[in-house]
Design an enzyme around this catalytic site. Sequence first.
Site, PDB file in Angstrom:
ATOM      1  N   ASP A 146       7.894 -42.056  11.114  1.00 49.38           N
ATOM      2  CA  ASP A 146       8.098 -41.648   9.724  1.00 49.38           C
ATOM      3  C   ASP A 146       7.375 -40.323   9.475  1.00 49.38           C
ATOM      4  O   ASP A 146       6.163 -40.224   9.676  1.00 49.38           O
ATOM      5  CB  ASP A 146       7.550 -42.732   8.788  1.00 49.38           C
ATOM      6  CG  ASP A 146       7.995 -42.552   7.343  1.00 49.38           C
ATOM      7  OD1 ASP A 146       8.164 -41.396   6.915  1.00 49.38           O
ATOM      8  OD2 ASP A 146       8.167 -43.565   6.647  1.00 49.38           O
ATOM      9  N   LYS A 150       6.371 -35.467   2.240  1.00 53.54           N
ATOM     10  CA  LYS A 150       5.628 -34.886   1.129  1.00 53.54           C
ATOM     11  C   LYS A 150       4.186 -34.619   1.548  1.00 53.54           C
ATOM     12  O   LYS A 150       3.544 -35.455   2.175  1.00 53.54           O
ATOM     13  CB  LYS A 150       5.658 -35.826  -0.079  1.00 53.54           C
ATOM     14  CG  LYS A 150       7.050 -35.986  -0.682  1.00 53.54           C
ATOM     15  CD  LYS A 150       7.028 -36.892  -1.898  1.00 53.54           C
ATOM     16  CE  LYS A 150       8.435 -37.039  -2.478  1.00 53.54           C
ATOM     17  NZ  LYS A 150       8.441 -37.940  -3.661  1.00 53.54           N
TER      18      LYS A 150
END
Length: 245
Positions: A146, A150
């Site tokens: 992952d 952000k």
Amino acid sequence: MNDTAKPVGETDDLQIPHKRQIKSFVLRAGRMTTGQQRGWDECWQAWGLSLEQGTEGFLTAFTDPAPRVLEIGYGMGHSLVTMATQERDKQFIGIEVHRPGVGSLLNEARLAGIHNLRTYCDDAVEVLKQCVPDGSLSRVQIYFPDPWHKKRHHKRRLIQPAFIESIRPKLDIGGIIHLATDWENYAQQMLTVMNSAAGFDNLSTDHGYSPRPDFRPLTKFEQRGHRLGHGVWDLLFRRTGQEAV
């Protein structure tokens, strides 16, 4: 829920022995497909490993000695099953936290008729700490973790100096750690972390990224990305045994 107010400045800090570790994953609720449930029901008892088994479970997962490859976060497990099928002289152990993914892996392995594959359904940090003996792995692979794209979430990314340090002793001398990502920013962070890690040599001649090795299959997602012009970055590092004191 206890709604009793605490005086200003009073906290529960003294009752907490250590800070909660930041997780690199969020468990997603999801129902299994029929195939995933069948894989879990029919194969987990024979091919599943648990934290409670400790190092004994890891060491006795296979009866014959062979190089062991550990994959962390294999998703639905399709590429891991492909590798286990193509490299039957090796023993593959996967770690995945999501039960549908584990069920998918087990079902695909059942359909492929392979027996050189085992899996944990747990947190890789704890598996490494509680189950994997030092010097027991010939390769560790982490593909497309992952990216937590952000900036405020970058602290959740799996590839951090402390995590790589926890992997290093688990590799045999000469063992390989192989990382891959399709997020350039994450690739840059991975490269910085690995080039700074003690006891590893970058297998790239320019200390950068490496070509995709033949043993890593192209996923359907990756093939689609190539058609759209998206990049993928592979990193290959070898454990040297020359750790700094």
